[in-house]
Design an enzyme around this catalytic site. Structure first.
Site, PDB file in Angstrom:
ATOM      1  N   ILE A  11      31.943  -4.904  -1.415  1.00  0.00           N
ATOM      2  CA  ILE A  11      31.149  -3.924  -2.306  1.00  0.00           C
ATOM      3  C   ILE A  11      31.322  -3.990  -3.852  1.00  0.00           C
ATOM      4  CG2 ILE A  11      32.901  -2.016  -2.515  1.00  0.00           C
ATOM      5  CD1 ILE A  11      30.528  -0.024  -1.611  1.00  0.00           C
ATOM      6  N   ASN A  24      41.419   8.485  -2.541  1.00  0.00           N
ATOM      7  CA  ASN A  24      42.614   9.601  -1.960  1.00  0.00           C
ATOM      8  C   ASN A  24      42.436  10.618  -3.083  1.00  0.00           C
ATOM      9  OD1 ASN A  24      44.710   8.901  -3.846  1.00  0.00           O
ATOM     10  ND2 ASN A  24      44.876   7.118  -2.745  1.00  0.00           N
ATOM     11  N   GLY A  32      42.729  -1.060   0.485  1.00  0.00           N
ATOM     12  CA  GLY A  32      41.218  -1.041   0.830  1.00  0.00           C
ATOM     13  C   GLY A  32      40.403  -1.211   0.032  1.00  0.00           C
ATOM     14  N   VAL A  33      39.128  -0.607   0.245  1.00  0.00           N
ATOM     15  CA  VAL A  33      38.095  -0.744  -0.556  1.00  0.00           C
ATOM     16  C   VAL A  33      38.309  -0.169  -2.149  1.00  0.00           C
ATOM     17  CG1 VAL A  33      36.847   1.599   0.032  1.00  0.00           C
ATOM     18  CG2 VAL A  33      35.323  -0.579  -0.941  1.00  0.00           C
ATOM     19  N   ASP A  34      39.078   1.007  -1.862  1.00  0.00           N
ATOM     20  CA  ASP A  34      39.414   1.690  -3.512  1.00  0.00           C
ATOM     21  C   ASP A  34      40.271   0.682  -4.402  1.00  0.00           C
ATOM     22  OD1 ASP A  34      39.271   4.057  -5.003  1.00  0.00           O
ATOM     23  OD2 ASP A  34      41.211   4.664  -4.299  1.00  0.00           O
ATOM     24  N   THR A 120      37.348   4.630   7.628  1.00  0.00           N
ATOM     25  CA  THR A 120      37.183   3.843   8.672  1.00  0.00           C
ATOM     26  C   THR A 120      38.594   2.812   8.491  1.00  0.00           C
ATOM     27  OG1 THR A 120      35.609   2.060   8.200  1.00  0.00           O
ATOM     28  CG2 THR A 120      34.863   4.058   9.366  1.00  0.00           C
ATOM     29  N   GLY A 121      39.046   2.899   7.468  1.00  0.00           N
ATOM     30  CA  GLY A 121      40.178   1.845   7.289  1.00  0.00           C
ATOM     31  C   GLY A 121      41.537   2.480   7.644  1.00  0.00           C
ATOM     32  N   VAL A 122      42.212   2.731   6.355  1.00  0.00           N
ATOM     33  CA  VAL A 122      43.307   3.340   6.441  1.00  0.00           C
ATOM     34  C   VAL A 122      43.351   4.843   7.022  1.00  0.00           C
ATOM     35  CG1 VAL A 122      45.399   4.234   5.058  1.00  0.00           C
ATOM     36  CG2 VAL A 122      44.471   2.120   4.256  1.00  0.00           C
ATOM     37  N   TYR A 123      42.246   5.336   6.814  1.00  0.00           N
ATOM     38  CA  TYR A 123      42.189   6.666   7.412  1.00  0.00           C
ATOM     39  C   TYR A 123      41.834   6.848   8.832  1.00  0.00           C
ATOM     40  CZ  TYR A 123      42.871   8.915   2.817  1.00  0.00           C
ATOM     41  OH  TYR A 123      43.190   9.438   1.594  1.00  0.00           O
TER      42      TYR A 123
HETATM   43  N1  AR6 Z   1      34.202  -3.839   0.229  1.00  0.00           N
HETATM   44  C1  AR6 Z   1      33.696  -3.131   1.063  1.00  0.00           C
HETATM   45  N2  AR6 Z   1      34.174  -2.464   1.819  1.00  0.00           N
HETATM   46  C2  AR6 Z   1      35.446  -2.721   2.059  1.00  0.00           C
HETATM   47  C3  AR6 Z   1      36.132  -3.402   0.980  1.00  0.00           C
HETATM   48  C4  AR6 Z   1      35.402  -4.134   0.135  1.00  0.00           C
HETATM   49  N3  AR6 Z   1      35.774  -4.956  -0.809  1.00  0.00           N
HETATM   50  N4  AR6 Z   1      37.598  -3.640   1.394  1.00  0.00           N
HETATM   51  C5  AR6 Z   1      37.716  -2.848   2.446  1.00  0.00           C
HETATM   52  N5  AR6 Z   1      36.608  -2.544   2.900  1.00  0.00           N
HETATM   53  P1  AR6 Z   1      39.570   1.980   3.482  1.00  0.00           P
HETATM   54  P2  AR6 Z   1      39.709   4.814   4.177  1.00  0.00           P
HETATM   55  C6  AR6 Z   1      36.221  -1.627   3.899  1.00  0.00           C
HETATM   56  O1  AR6 Z   1      41.197   1.743   4.149  1.00  0.00           O
HETATM   57  O2  AR6 Z   1      39.932   4.829   5.356  1.00  0.00           O
HETATM   58  C7  AR6 Z   1      42.940   3.707   0.249  1.00  0.00           C
HETATM   59  O3  AR6 Z   1      44.078   3.248   0.047  1.00  0.00           O
HETATM   60  C8  AR6 Z   1      37.296  -1.240   5.139  1.00  0.00           C
HETATM   61  O4  AR6 Z   1      37.406  -2.480   6.024  1.00  0.00           O
HETATM   62  O5  AR6 Z   1      39.270   1.239   2.271  1.00  0.00           O
HETATM   63  O6  AR6 Z   1      38.713   5.806   3.554  1.00  0.00           O
HETATM   64  C9  AR6 Z   1      42.461   4.782  -0.601  1.00  0.00           C
HETATM   65  O7  AR6 Z   1      43.261   4.989  -1.679  1.00  0.00           O
HETATM   66  C10 AR6 Z   1      36.958  -0.279   6.039  1.00  0.00           C
HETATM   67  O8  AR6 Z   1      35.874  -0.550   6.821  1.00  0.00           O
HETATM   68  O9  AR6 Z   1      39.424   3.482   3.210  1.00  0.00           O
HETATM   69  C11 AR6 Z   1      42.931   5.811   0.431  1.00  0.00           C
HETATM   70  O10 AR6 Z   1      44.129   6.297   0.259  1.00  0.00           O
HETATM   71  C12 AR6 Z   1      36.548   0.617   4.919  1.00  0.00           C
HETATM   72  O11 AR6 Z   1      36.311  -0.233   3.707  1.00  0.00           O
HETATM   73  C13 AR6 Z   1      42.647   5.454   1.696  1.00  0.00           C
HETATM   74  O12 AR6 Z   1      42.715   4.019   1.731  1.00  0.00           O
HETATM   75  C14 AR6 Z   1      37.162   1.641   4.597  1.00  0.00           C
HETATM   76  O13 AR6 Z   1      38.631   1.559   4.677  1.00  0.00           O
HETATM   77  C15 AR6 Z   1      41.298   5.923   2.283  1.00  0.00           C
HETATM   78  O14 AR6 Z   1      41.126   5.374   3.700  1.00  0.00           O
END
Ligand code: AR6
Length: 170
Positions: A11, A24, A32-34, A120-123
């Site tokens: 993204i 968060n 993750g994405v953040d 859908t990742g860490v959460y």
């Molecule tokens: N581009 C697009 N999608 C991505 C990317 C990217 N570069 N990297 C990861 N994803 P997550 P959450 C996907 O864990 O579950 C953070 O520490 C990943 O594969 O990023 O909402 C925050 O600060 C997954 O499908 O977010 C919070 O503490 C999706 O993004 C916590 O994680 C979401 O995964 C939020 O957890």
């Protein structure tokens, strides 16, 4: 009603008006994405986030996108639900993330917005249910956003989003 596209990729490479991050409550960045968005946008993003924190689950706030390249005008920070089995209102909170992010995009007059698969990742939110909620909420939210790009980072998420989109009739 926006055109919804499902794409596979990173993204941080999206060429849009606003990128949504799955943040968060601290808005300071994380994994993750953040983490990827904060690395690409540079340290000013965390400073701008901190000035607006805390952000409740289901809410969204906007900051500039700083060094994102291709240039993006805004980062919309939304906080998803931590999955605790589904009995704690997680679906409503996730729907609110998409709805509030679109409302903020409207306030910013953003016409092209990219979303990750929030929560859908860490959460731990199950990807299939999250995909249905993403599509149905975007469809049900009145907005001036013209293009929504749902950016999946892996093939499984791409397929879940693509089939939810197909089932929704477009
Ligand atoms: N581009 C697009 N999608 C991505 C990317 C990217 N570069 N990297 C990861 N994803 P997550 P959450 C996907 O864990 O579950 C953070 O520490 C990943 O594969 O990023 O909402 C925050 O600060 C997954 O499908 O977010 C919070 O503490 C999706 O993004 C916590 O994680 C979401 O995964 C939020 O957890």
């Amino acid at each position: 009603m926006p055109v919804i596209e499902v794409v596979l990729g990173d993204i941080t490479r999206e060429d849009v008006d606003a990128v949504v991050t799955a943040a968060n409550e601290s808005l300071l960045g994380g994994g993750g994405v953040d983490g990827a968005i904060h690395r690409a946008a540079g340290p000013r993003l965390a400073r701008a986030g901190a000035a607006l924190a805390p952000c409740d689950p289901g809410e969204a706030v906007a900051t500039p996108a700083f060094d994102l390249d291709p240039p993006v005008r805004h980062v919309i920070h939304t906080v998803g639900p931590v999955w605790e089995g589904g009995g704690y209102g997680e679906a409503d909170v996730l729907a609110s993330c998409y709805r509030r992010s679109l409302e903020i995009a409207d306030e910013l007059a953003a016409r092209r917005v990219a979303f990750p698969a929030i929560a859908t990742g860490v959460y731990g939110f199950p990807g299939d249910q999250a995909a249905e909620i993403a599509i149905s909420t975007i469809r049900a939210t009145p907005t001036n956003v013209e293009h929504v790009r749902l950016v999946a980072f892996d093939q499984a998420t791409y397929e879940l989003l693509a089939s939810a989109l197909q089932r929704s009739g477009r």
